[in-house]
Design a protein around this motif. Structure first.
Motif, PDB file in Angstrom:
ATOM      1  N   GLY A 119       0.835  -1.207   0.000  1.00  0.00           N
ATOM      2  CA  GLY A 119       0.000   0.000   0.000  1.00  0.00           C
ATOM      3  C   GLY A 119       0.864   1.249   0.000  1.00  0.00           C
ATOM      4  O   GLY A 119       2.076   1.173  -0.162  1.00  0.00           O
ATOM      5  N   THR A 120       0.217   2.379   0.153  1.00  0.00           N
ATOM      6  CA  THR A 120       0.950   3.649   0.156  1.00  0.00           C
ATOM      7  C   THR A 120       0.546   4.431   1.396  1.00  0.00           C
ATOM      8  O   THR A 120      -0.231   3.953   2.210  1.00  0.00           O
ATOM      9  N   LEU A 121       1.049   5.666   1.471  1.00  0.00           N
ATOM     10  CA  LEU A 121       0.685   6.501   2.615  1.00  0.00           C
ATOM     11  C   LEU A 121      -0.823   6.769   2.625  1.00  0.00           C
ATOM     12  O   LEU A 121      -1.434   6.920   3.672  1.00  0.00           O
ATOM     13  N   LYS A 122      -1.403   6.809   1.408  1.00  0.00           N
ATOM     14  CA  LYS A 122      -2.841   7.104   1.308  1.00  0.00           C
ATOM     15  C   LYS A 122      -3.715   5.857   1.331  1.00  0.00           C
ATOM     16  O   LYS A 122      -4.857   5.894   1.756  1.00  0.00           O
ATOM     17  N   GLU A 123      -3.152   4.749   0.780  1.00  0.00           N
ATOM     18  CA  GLU A 123      -3.968   3.531   0.668  1.00  0.00           C
ATOM     19  C   GLU A 123      -3.463   2.423   1.572  1.00  0.00           C
ATOM     20  O   GLU A 123      -2.245   2.249   1.700  1.00  0.00           O
ATOM     21  N   PRO A 124      -4.393   1.663   2.144  1.00  0.00           N
ATOM     22  CA  PRO A 124      -3.970   0.548   2.994  1.00  0.00           C
ATOM     23  C   PRO A 124      -3.322  -0.554   2.160  1.00  0.00           C
ATOM     24  O   PRO A 124      -3.499  -0.601   0.938  1.00  0.00           O
ATOM     25  N   GLY A 125      -2.573  -1.426   2.803  1.00  0.00           N
ATOM     26  CA  GLY A 125      -1.980  -2.561   2.099  1.00  0.00           C
ATOM     27  C   GLY A 125      -2.974  -3.702   1.987  1.00  0.00           C
ATOM     28  O   GLY A 125      -4.088  -3.622   2.496  1.00  0.00           O
ATOM     29  N   LYS A 126      -2.531  -4.752   1.251  1.00  0.00           N
ATOM     30  CA  LYS A 126      -3.397  -5.940   1.102  1.00  0.00           C
ATOM     31  C   LYS A 126      -2.856  -7.056   1.980  1.00  0.00           C
ATOM     32  O   LYS A 126      -1.646  -7.262   2.042  1.00  0.00           O
ATOM     33  N   GLU A 127      -3.794  -7.760   2.600  1.00  0.00           N
ATOM     34  CA  GLU A 127      -3.353  -8.856   3.456  1.00  0.00           C
ATOM     35  C   GLU A 127      -2.779  -9.996   2.631  1.00  0.00           C
ATOM     36  O   GLU A 127      -3.275 -10.315   1.551  1.00  0.00           O
ATOM     37  N   SER A 128      -1.730 -10.607   3.133  1.00  0.00           N
ATOM     38  CA  SER A 128      -1.108 -11.732   2.438  1.00  0.00           C
ATOM     39  C   SER A 128      -2.045 -12.934   2.487  1.00  0.00           C
ATOM     40  O   SER A 128      -2.702 -13.181   3.510  1.00  0.00           O
ATOM     41  N   PRO A 129      -2.112 -13.721   1.384  1.00  0.00           N
ATOM     42  CA  PRO A 129      -2.957 -14.925   1.399  1.00  0.00           C
ATOM     43  C   PRO A 129      -2.469 -15.948   2.427  1.00  0.00           C
ATOM     44  O   PRO A 129      -3.186 -16.898   2.732  1.00  0.00           O
ATOM     45  N   TYR A 130      -1.265 -15.771   2.959  1.00  0.00           N
ATOM     46  CA  TYR A 130      -0.710 -16.748   3.919  1.00  0.00           C
ATOM     47  C   TYR A 130      -0.927 -16.311   5.361  1.00  0.00           C
ATOM     48  O   TYR A 130      -0.476 -16.954   6.289  1.00  0.00           O
ATOM     49  N   ARG A 131      -1.619 -15.194   5.513  1.00  0.00           N
ATOM     50  CA  ARG A 131      -1.797 -14.594   6.839  1.00  0.00           C
ATOM     51  C   ARG A 131      -2.622 -15.478   7.786  1.00  0.00           C
ATOM     52  O   ARG A 131      -2.453 -15.431   8.998  1.00  0.00           O
TER      53      ARG A 131
END
Ligand code: ATP
Ligand code: MG
Length: 561
Positions: free
Chosen positions: A142-154
């Motif tokens: 992700g970026t400062l403005k957008e959240p990241g994506k959860e890893s499929p292995y989480r």
């Protein structure tokens, strides 16, 4: 007390700064059971530079002022870039600066402890093995403005994670194929908290642990945990780690660690006309822009030391600046000022003729040699005296003579008088030139009544240094100037631009010079060559050919330009 509070006024000699104030208030509040334990944590992947001196000074002096301890910790988590030679050099440099560490530690010796803590974190459901590649992790951050994506292995189970983590250690997987990541928050406003990697696979031999490990901890994991293992109270680090502090604290909290070091950030030391980046310094060495890491123009501790900069001047410089939370570039002249003021007090005086011009005293006979006593330090009689020799054949600096001298030129000129420092008043009677018209010799007379006495009825304003031909030694002077001609070379946009900012005149070698004969010279011995500058003996000196490095000029010549 707030971190950014302006430093309060300190004592006359050591001004206070926000970290000192902060620690005082921690102690007043009874935090950390009244103890102060710090550490200096270099990565053994290069030589120390003047920036590191600030960190060394801060950590060691903070501990000493509070009756605490300071560890030297080699932060050796990256097996690829680290070498034993740097470990040895770092220890030597710190000792030279005058500090002794309480314990010599290696992050690598905690690898087994760290492993157990990582297992604990997995068991708590707070870490997982992730199969994303470094690139995929980057793309999903992700970026400062957008959240990241959860890893499929989480969502892997604790059991699966424990098995995979064990298999990573056994060496079942290739480099880069898996990491252990903290399970925090992919939507955190602080990117460092978006499931940061804690371990990576590296099938590489380590200079301390050999082939024992093929998984290595990441900086954030190793740094805070080393502090915790050593029970550091105040973990002082540079500003770029400010955004990592929440992760530092999250990890200690998640592990429910009994020790809770406090991370406090301060601004890096940047100096004008030079750089404090290991990468850039390495480039200068590799591209042979300097003669090595210990080239006296380098801002490395080895370079400064070889140049003749006293350790005490570096410490006084750090004391004078203190620390703050604001990144600034410090004027190189401030460092030079500290060096100068230290050497002014501690360096003994000698004569050196940089650019010799022959003088013959026509009313002094060939076989007459007179010994003249001169102080080794005009302001400090405890230095004692040296012996100069007055004779018929002398050398003076060519700059101290002018054929068509203006009225205000108070040194030697045809028909004019000057005093030989600590010696006689002489008068230039005749100028001898070679066939090209170059002045090669001055025929002078000496007023024998003027040794230690004012010449009767005449005003002699100028005083110059000199040496008798029978009392001189040839020497090489290495006259250094700033390494860069631009004030902030680190700001260059490209390596080419950076290299183009080098000062082509940063070293001028002079093989013509004469100095007073000096016996028993030790490497690093510093002198003030009167009227010329401060110089120190270089390691390249031989019995019959001393080499002197110019440490600093007598006056600040840059502030006027
Ligand atoms: P790199 O990040 O390239 O490895 P580094 O200069 O951070 O380089 P370290 O060996 O990690 O090198 O530094 C050891 C300690 O010295 C760290 O705590 C770091 O914050 C501190 N330090 C490094 N450079 C400076 C500087 N210019 N001023 C003050 N402290 C510094
Ligand atoms: Mg670093």
């Amino acid at each position: 007390m707030s971190d950014s509070k302006e430093p309060a006024a300190g004592t006359a000699t050591t001004p206070t700064h926000f970290i000192r104030n902060r620690i005082k208030s921690d102690l007043d509040e009874g935090k950390h059971n009244g103890a102060v334990r710090t550490r200096f944590p270099p990565q053994p992947n290069g030589f120390l530079h003047v920036g590191h001196v600030r960190s060394i000074w801060l950590n060691f002096s903070t501990a000493a002022e509070n009756g605490g301890t300071c560890n030297l910790r080699f932060d050796d988590t990256n097996p690829l870039k680290e070498e034993q030679q740097y470990i040895n050099a770092i220890k030597e440099d710190i000792e030279w600066l005058g500090y002794s560490w309480s314990k010599e530690c290696y992050t690598s010796s905690y690898f087994e402890d760290f492993w157990a803590l990582a297992v604990k974190l997995i068991e708590k459901g707070l870490a997982y093995v992730c199969d994303l590649s470094a690139d995929e992790v980057k793309q999903t951050r992700g970026t400062l403005k957008e959240p990241g994506k959860e890893s499929p292995y989480r969502g892997r189970s604790v059991q699966e994670n424990l098995q995979l983590f064990e298999a990573m250690r056994r060496g079942d997987f290739p480099d880069g194929s898996k990491t252990l990541r903290a399970k925090i928050d992919m939507a955190s406003g602080n990117i460092n908290l978006r499931d940061p990697a804690l371990y990576r696979i590296r099938h590489a031999s380590h200079h301390q642990t050999g082939d024992l490990w093929c998984v290595y901890p990441m900086y954030d994991w190793a740094h805070g945990l080393s502090d915790a293992v050593e029970d550091i109270t105040h973990s002082l680090c540079t500003l770029e780690f400010q955004d990592h502090r929440p992760l530092y604290e999250w990890l200690l909290e998640a592990l429910d660690h009994p020790n809770r070091p406090q991370q406090i950030e301060f601004a890096r030391l940047n100096l004008s006309y030079t750089v404090t980046s290991k990468r850039k310094l390495r480039m200068l060495v590799e591209k042979e822009k300097v003669r090595g890491w210990d080239d006296p123009r380098m801002p490395t501790v080895r370079g400064l030391r070889r140049r003749g900069v006293p350790a005490a001047a570096l410490i006084a410089f750090c004391d004078r600046l203190g620390v703050s939370k604001k990144d600034t570039v410090i004027d190189y002249g401030i460092l030079e000022d500290e060096i100068r003021s230290h050497l002014n007090e501690h360096a003994s005086r000698r004569f050196c003729v940089e650019n010799p011009l022959r003088v013959t005293i026509t009313n002094w006979s060939e076989d007459e040699v007179q010994e003249i006593k001169a102080p080794l330090h005009p302001q400090d009689p405890s230095f004692g005296e040296r012996t100069l020799k007055m004779a018929r054949h002398l050398w003076i600096d060519a700059d101290d003579f002018m054929e068509d001298a203006p009225k205000k030129f108070f040194r030697l000129a045809p028909g004019r008088e000057v005093r030989l420092r600590y010696g006689y008043v002489i008068k230039c009677e005749e100028v001898v030139k070679d066939e090209t018209g170059k002045v090669v010799e001055l025929m002078c007379t000496c007023d024998k009544e003027t040794l230690g006495a004012k010449p009767e009825g005449r005003k002699v304003k100028g005083v110059i240094h000199w040496l008798a031909d029978c009392h001189k030694q040839k020497a090489q002077l290495r006259v250094y100037d700033r390494l860069f001609k631009q004030e902030n070379p680190a700001a260059a946009d490209s390596d080419e631009e950076f290299l183009a900012a080098l000062n082509p005149d940063s070293l001028v070698e002079n093989d013509q010079a004469f100095v007073e004969p000096l016996s028993g010279l030790g490497v690093g011995d510093a002198f003030q060559f009167e009227r010329i500058g401060y110089f120190a003996t270089d390691a390249d000196s031989t019995a019959d050919g001393p080499v002197f490095n110019r440490v600093v000029t007598l006056r600040d010549s840059w502030s006027q330009t």
